[in-house]
Every structure is written in C-alpha cells, then in structure tokens.
Enzyme design. Structure first.
Site, PDB file in Angstrom:
ATOM      1  N   HIS A  90      32.886  40.829  30.027  1.00 25.10           N
ATOM      2  CA  HIS A  90      33.681  39.681  29.582  1.00 25.10           C
ATOM      3  C   HIS A  90      32.859  38.852  28.613  1.00 25.10           C
ATOM      4  O   HIS A  90      31.679  39.087  28.413  1.00 25.10           O
ATOM      5  CB  HIS A  90      34.149  38.824  30.769  1.00 25.10           C
ATOM      6  CG  HIS A  90      33.059  38.073  31.493  1.00 25.10           C
ATOM      7  ND1 HIS A  90      33.311  37.178  32.492  1.00 25.10           N
ATOM      8  CD2 HIS A  90      31.705  38.086  31.361  1.00 25.10           C
ATOM      9  CE1 HIS A  90      32.169  36.674  32.942  1.00 25.10           C
ATOM     10  NE2 HIS A  90      31.194  37.210  32.279  1.00 25.10           N
ATOM     11  N   CYS A 122      27.151  32.973  27.491  1.00 21.71           N
ATOM     12  CA  CYS A 122      28.408  33.682  27.795  1.00 21.71           C
ATOM     13  C   CYS A 122      29.343  33.711  26.590  1.00 21.71           C
ATOM     14  O   CYS A 122      30.374  34.383  26.611  1.00 21.71           O
ATOM     15  CB  CYS A 122      29.116  33.036  28.968  1.00 21.71           C
ATOM     16  SG  CYS A 122      28.133  33.044  30.472  1.00 21.71           S
ATOM     17  N   HIS A 131      29.255  40.801  27.820  1.00 24.18           N
ATOM     18  CA  HIS A 131      28.190  41.208  28.738  1.00 24.18           C
ATOM     19  C   HIS A 131      28.887  41.509  30.055  1.00 24.18           C
ATOM     20  O   HIS A 131      30.088  41.282  30.177  1.00 24.18           O
ATOM     21  CB  HIS A 131      27.159  40.084  28.901  1.00 24.18           C
ATOM     22  CG  HIS A 131      27.728  38.864  29.543  1.00 24.18           C
ATOM     23  ND1 HIS A 131      28.459  37.933  28.844  1.00 24.18           N
ATOM     24  CD2 HIS A 131      27.738  38.449  30.824  1.00 24.18           C
ATOM     25  CE1 HIS A 131      28.870  36.984  29.668  1.00 24.18           C
ATOM     26  NE2 HIS A 131      28.457  37.272  30.887  1.00 24.18           N
ATOM     27  N   HIS A 176      29.001  42.262  34.595  1.00 24.49           N
ATOM     28  CA  HIS A 176      28.529  41.953  35.946  1.00 24.49           C
ATOM     29  C   HIS A 176      29.019  43.014  36.924  1.00 24.49           C
ATOM     30  O   HIS A 176      30.024  43.671  36.679  1.00 24.49           O
ATOM     31  CB  HIS A 176      29.075  40.604  36.415  1.00 24.49           C
ATOM     32  CG  HIS A 176      28.672  39.452  35.554  1.00 24.49           C
ATOM     33  ND1 HIS A 176      27.422  38.880  35.624  1.00 24.49           N
ATOM     34  CD2 HIS A 176      29.336  38.768  34.595  1.00 24.49           C
ATOM     35  CE1 HIS A 176      27.351  37.886  34.754  1.00 24.49           C
ATOM     36  NE2 HIS A 176      28.498  37.794  34.104  1.00 24.49           N
ATOM     37  N   ASP A 213      38.019  47.339  37.205  1.00 23.52           N
ATOM     38  CA  ASP A 213      36.772  48.097  37.252  1.00 23.52           C
ATOM     39  C   ASP A 213      36.538  48.860  35.951  1.00 23.52           C
ATOM     40  O   ASP A 213      37.423  49.571  35.460  1.00 23.52           O
ATOM     41  CB  ASP A 213      36.803  49.085  38.423  1.00 23.52           C
ATOM     42  CG  ASP A 213      35.438  49.737  38.640  1.00 23.52           C
ATOM     43  OD1 ASP A 213      34.418  49.055  38.437  1.00 23.52           O
ATOM     44  OD2 ASP A 213      35.412  50.922  39.006  1.00 23.52           O
ATOM     45  N   HIS A 214      35.332  48.695  35.413  1.00 24.49           N
ATOM     46  CA  HIS A 214      34.968  49.311  34.134  1.00 24.49           C
ATOM     47  C   HIS A 214      35.939  48.948  33.018  1.00 24.49           C
ATOM     48  O   HIS A 214      36.308  49.774  32.187  1.00 24.49           O
ATOM     49  CB  HIS A 214      34.785  50.826  34.283  1.00 24.49           C
ATOM     50  CG  HIS A 214      33.521  51.149  35.028  1.00 24.49           C
ATOM     51  ND1 HIS A 214      33.406  50.979  36.381  1.00 24.49           N
ATOM     52  CD2 HIS A 214      32.309  51.572  34.592  1.00 24.49           C
ATOM     53  CE1 HIS A 214      32.187  51.298  36.760  1.00 24.49           C
ATOM     54  NE2 HIS A 214      31.492  51.662  35.690  1.00 24.49           N
ATOM     55  N   GLU A 261      30.082  36.790  41.295  1.00 30.58           N
ATOM     56  CA  GLU A 261      29.640  37.324  39.998  1.00 30.58           C
ATOM     57  C   GLU A 261      28.258  37.954  40.165  1.00 30.58           C
ATOM     58  O   GLU A 261      27.921  38.943  39.530  1.00 30.58           O
ATOM     59  CB  GLU A 261      29.573  36.196  38.969  1.00 30.58           C
ATOM     60  CG  GLU A 261      29.234  36.675  37.571  1.00 30.58           C
ATOM     61  CD  GLU A 261      29.110  35.522  36.597  1.00 30.58           C
ATOM     62  OE1 GLU A 261      30.132  35.153  36.002  1.00 30.58           O
ATOM     63  OE2 GLU A 261      27.982  34.994  36.436  1.00 30.58           O
TER      64      GLU A 261
HETATM   65 ZN   LIG Z   1      29.264  36.667  32.635  1.00 27.69          ZN
END
Ligand SMILES: [Zn+2]
Lengths: 134, 136
Positions: B14, B33, B39, B41, B79-80, B124
């Site tokens: 995100h 961010c 990037h 998580h 996911d992914h 996160e």
């Molecule tokens: Zn982040």
C-alpha cells in the site's frame, strides 16, 4: 466510526522492590527475589491504546508520527536505561509495574492531545502484564 | 456469552496518498508511507465473534465456516494484493490499519449468522494494531 489504535514501545530499566519502613526479613517475605539490594531489570513493553473517529482525509485516528514523537520524548527518553527506584517520580514509593503503569497512563492523559486515551498496558515479562484504564 | 477469536494472515502492499493534499502535505502527513511506489506488510487479522455455546455441538460458531468467510471476504481479496489498486474500498479511503479494520468488519459482518461479530483487530506489525467494534 470509532477505532482503537494500539502502539507498542519498548524500554529497559531496573528497579528494586523495597519498603524502607519494613525489616529486611519482611521485605524478603513481601518481594522475594525482587528485593535484591542491587536491583534487577526488565525489558518493558508499553502498549498504549488511543481511540477516536477515523479522519476522512488521512484515514487515521491520530498521526503515528505524533504518537511516536510524544512516546519517545515522554516515555522512552525518560525511562529507558534508568533505575526506576532512583527516579524522583517514585520517591517514597515502590516502583512496581502497577505503579509504573499508572504513572505512564497519567503522562499520556495529561500530555497527549491528539486522540482519546483508552488504556496503558505494560508487559514486565512475557508472563506478567498490567493494565490501567484510568 | 462466549468470545472466540480466529486469526489469519495476509501480505499486501500500500501507500498513503490523499489527492486533495499538495505533494508537500502528503509528505508531511504521511511521511515514508507517502512513497507512491508503495511498500508492504505482513498483516494479521484477528476476528472475534460472540454468542452462546450451542448445546449439541459445543460450538459458538462453526470454525470451518468462520475460516471460509474470513478467507473469502478478506484474505483472498487482500493477500498479495496492492490495497490501493486492487481493493475497491481503497480507491478513495486511505488503506491505513484503521481503515483496513473497518473494511474487514464491513465485509465480514453481513455473513455472520449464528455468532455476532464483536471485534476486528488488524496488526500491521507486532507493534501496531487497530481494533474496530462496529458502530457502538
Ligand atoms: Zn505501511
């Protein structure tokens, strides 16, 4: 839409649990190993929970930069690598993690204005934790 | 009344960007961010339901059914994935941990039949999580 946000911080400190008006035997009976005259230490984890509506423009309850900034200055810098038993904050009081939890709650409650404070939870070890909600 | 919590994990990317902000404002408010390359998580989703224990089954909820709903509604969708680009709710809302918890709640709540949704928690990372309890 109210959301609770929790952030975890870490610091290391030492303390000795000792009542000056009790005999050595009494102190050992009450505090056991924690009464060791040389003190001992822990890696404390502080979990602070704040709440509020999620700001539509930022998607946030409060900016983590504000929470981190406050926590670093008021909590980490104050307590990390200190001896809690020597701090004026605990003058005449035994620095148990219960008391530390209340003190840290009060620091956030007085100083942090970006979101509503819900709770402070401290892990003294993986087995012991303490919570204070005011 | 008993509470039951089930965990699931998903990895996603995100970035935080509000088109109404100037580039400087985006940078100031969102910091690292704001990088538009994104990037990622490893998120942990914790879903807590509440209800009465069924006399016959001893369950508050059928775990298989709860797992299927969590997978279908949240994990498979995120996911992914790139949250901003592939999860429709985040076309407008910023995919913060707070908003992910709200979106997960809204996706899960309509499918809860026997037990009621109590809390959605999204981690996160180990040091940051958001809890949503619905409209209280
Ligand atoms: Zn982040």
């Amino acid at each position: 839409m109210k959301v609770h946000l929790t952030r975890r911080y870490h610091f290391a400190a030492s303390h000795r649990l000792h009542l000056t008006d009790c005999s050595d035997d009494e102190n050992r009976a009450i505090y056991g190993k924690c009464n060791n005259p040389h003190g001992h230490g822990h890696n404390y984890s502080v979990e602070v929970t704040v709440s509020g509506p999620v700001d539509a423009a930022t998607g946030m309850v409060c900016n983590l930069a504000d929470l981190d900034g406050f926590s670093n200055k008021e909590i980490i810098e104050r307590f990390d690598h200190t001896n809690l038993s020597m701090m004026p904050l605990f003058e005449g009081k035994v620095p148990t993690t219960e008391r530390l939890c209340v003190e840290i709650y009060d620091i956030y409650n007085k100083g942090f204005k970006h979101a509503h404070l819900e709770k402070v939870r401290i892990e003294e070890t993986a087995k012991n934790s303490f919570e204070y909600t005011g | 009344m008993i509470y039951l919590t089930r965990k699931a994990e998903f990895a996603a990317s995100h970035y935080y960007h509000n088109p109404a902000f100037t580039p400087e404002e985006n940078q100031r408010v969102f910091g690292k961010c704001a990088n538009m390359n994104g990037h990622g998580h490893n998120y942990v989703l914790e879903v807590t339901v509440k209800g009465e224990v069924n006399d016959r089954t001893g369950f508050v909820v059928d775990l298989k059914e709860l797992k299927d709903i969590m997978n279908r509604e949240v994990v498979d969708a995120m996911d992914h994935r790139h949250l901003n680009k592939e999860v429709p709710e985040f076309a407008k809302a910023i995919p913060t941990t707070e908003n992910i918890a709200i979106v997960a709640w809204k996706r899960l709540a309509p499918h809860m039949k026997v037990a009621k949704l109590h809390r959605v928690r999204v981690y996160e990372n180990a040091d940051l999580f958001a809890d949503y309890y619905g409209e209280e």
